[in-house]
Design an enzyme around this catalytic site. Structure first.
Site, PDB file in Angstrom:
ATOM      1  N   GLN A   8       0.824  -1.225   0.000  1.00  0.00           N
ATOM      2  CA  GLN A   8       0.000   0.000   0.000  1.00  0.00           C
ATOM      3  C   GLN A   8       0.855   1.272   0.000  1.00  0.00           C
ATOM      4  O   GLN A   8       0.429   2.308  -0.526  1.00  0.00           O
ATOM      5  CB  GLN A   8      -0.932   0.037   1.227  1.00  0.00           C
ATOM      6  N   ASP A  63      -5.438   1.713  12.944  1.00  0.00           N
ATOM      7  CA  ASP A  63      -6.700   0.970  12.812  1.00  0.00           C
ATOM      8  C   ASP A  63      -7.412   0.871  14.141  1.00  0.00           C
ATOM      9  O   ASP A  63      -8.587   0.508  14.194  1.00  0.00           O
ATOM     10  CB  ASP A  63      -6.429  -0.423  12.242  1.00  0.00           C
TER      11      ASP A  63
END
Ligand code: MRU
Length: 319
Positions: free
Chosen positions: A173, A214
């Site tokens: 990513q 997260d």
């Protein structure tokens, strides 16, 4: 750039599995399609997963589905990003229609990231070279981004900054998404192998780290695998290590060490660039997320300001 949008009663998503080569879109017409998009990482990144799930709930409500059943299915799409559970609970508890609430969350996500950018830019100095890990950008949110939003804000204030993205194996990513986003904004950016950040820090070539999260809990944060190693190297060289995250990513209930860490497919590790890189039958361990304990974190940049997890007396007072 909007990572996701509500258009003609459908959820429109940038297909992040096709970037950086193709900017294409996927349209979800059912809540089941939203679950598949989250599982297959067409949409990924904690806030983007949360708002997509909210629109998935809206699709379910419009189709007259059993919302209690859908809520359970939706929450099981991915385990680690707390925004997913937060978004589904918020829809279920709201007096508004699911669609009205999802549209509210969509706008709030943008406003929140702008505020994170404003506070975060205060710790970015002229001439800084800042490392980020994974993608905590516009693509991980509705727009603007958390960690990359901090760089956008500093850059727009006229500060000359350089961004270093590590690849973020196994899915890459950092390479495919964060580098692409910075290039779109003309913010100077370089890509490094994941294994190079310690060396660059030792040579004074990185002087700050900003990553996303997260989950943020009283005793640390969870973020993409590799975050812990970056934080250890930063500590070794006294480099400030910041985490940029909205309150929708905070979890007041658990210790960060009790976070469920997603284990992803072995294929992500076995194959690179379409080719197998290890002997057939090799066994793999592929945890998708990491834990960074609070003593390695300089501050958490939120929409309400910067929080030092090491000095707050009562974490619950934040809510
Ligand atoms: O597996 P992903 O790509 O969903 O993981 C994303 C990350 O770890 C991000 O850095 C995190 O969600 C923060 S996003 C603002």
């Amino acid at each position: 750039m909007r990572t996701l949008e509500w258009e003609d009663n459908k959820l429109k998503l940038i297909d992040q599995t096709k970037l950086p080569d193709e900017l294409t879109y996927v349209y979800c017409e059912t809540y089941q399609e939203v679950i598949v998009a989250i599982k297959d990482m067409i949409v990924r990144g904690a806030p983007a997963i949360g708002v997509s799930a909210a629109f998935g709930m809206a699709l379910a409500e419009l189709a007259g589905e059993d919302m209690d059943k859908v809520a359970i299915e939706m929450k099981s799409a991915r385990p680690t990003a707390v925004n997913l559970m937060w978004a589904v609970d918020r829809i279920m508890e709201s007096d508004n229609s699911a669609l009205d609430e999802a549209l509210k969350m969509f706008q709030e996500d943008i406003d929140t990231n702008m505020a994170i950018g404003k506070y975060g830019a205060e710790v970015i100095d002229e001439g800084d070279t800042v490392l980020t890990h994974c993608n905590a950008g516009a693509l991980a949110c509705v727009d603007y981004g958390t960690a990359l939003g901090v760089f956008r804000a500093a850059h727009s204030q006229g500060k000359n900054i350089k961004v270093i993205c590590d690849e973020t194996r196994p899915r890459g990513q950092g390479a495919s998404l964060s580098v692409w986003e910075m290039q779109q904004e003309n913010i100077p950016v370089k890509l490094i192998p994941d294994v190079a950040s310690g060396y660059l820090m030792s040579k004074g070539m990185i002087n700050k780290v900003v990553i996303g999260a997260d989950r943020v809990a009283r005793d640390g944060i969870a973020n993409k695998i590799g975050s812990f190693m970056v934080s250890l190297a930063a500590k070794r060289f006294d480099i400030p290590f910041y985490v940029a995250a909205p309150f929708s990513t905070f979890d007041k209930d658990i210790s960060i060490f009790d976070t469920e860490i997603e284990e992803r497919s072995a294929d992500e590790v076995i194959h690179y660039g379409g080719a197998r890189i290890c002997p057939k039958g090799t066994e793999v361990i592929n945890p998708a997320f990491d834990i960074v304990p609070k003593d390695l974190i300089t501050g958490v940049i939120t929409e309400k300001g910067i929080i030092d997890l090491n000095s707050i007396e009562n974490f619950e007072d934040l809510f």
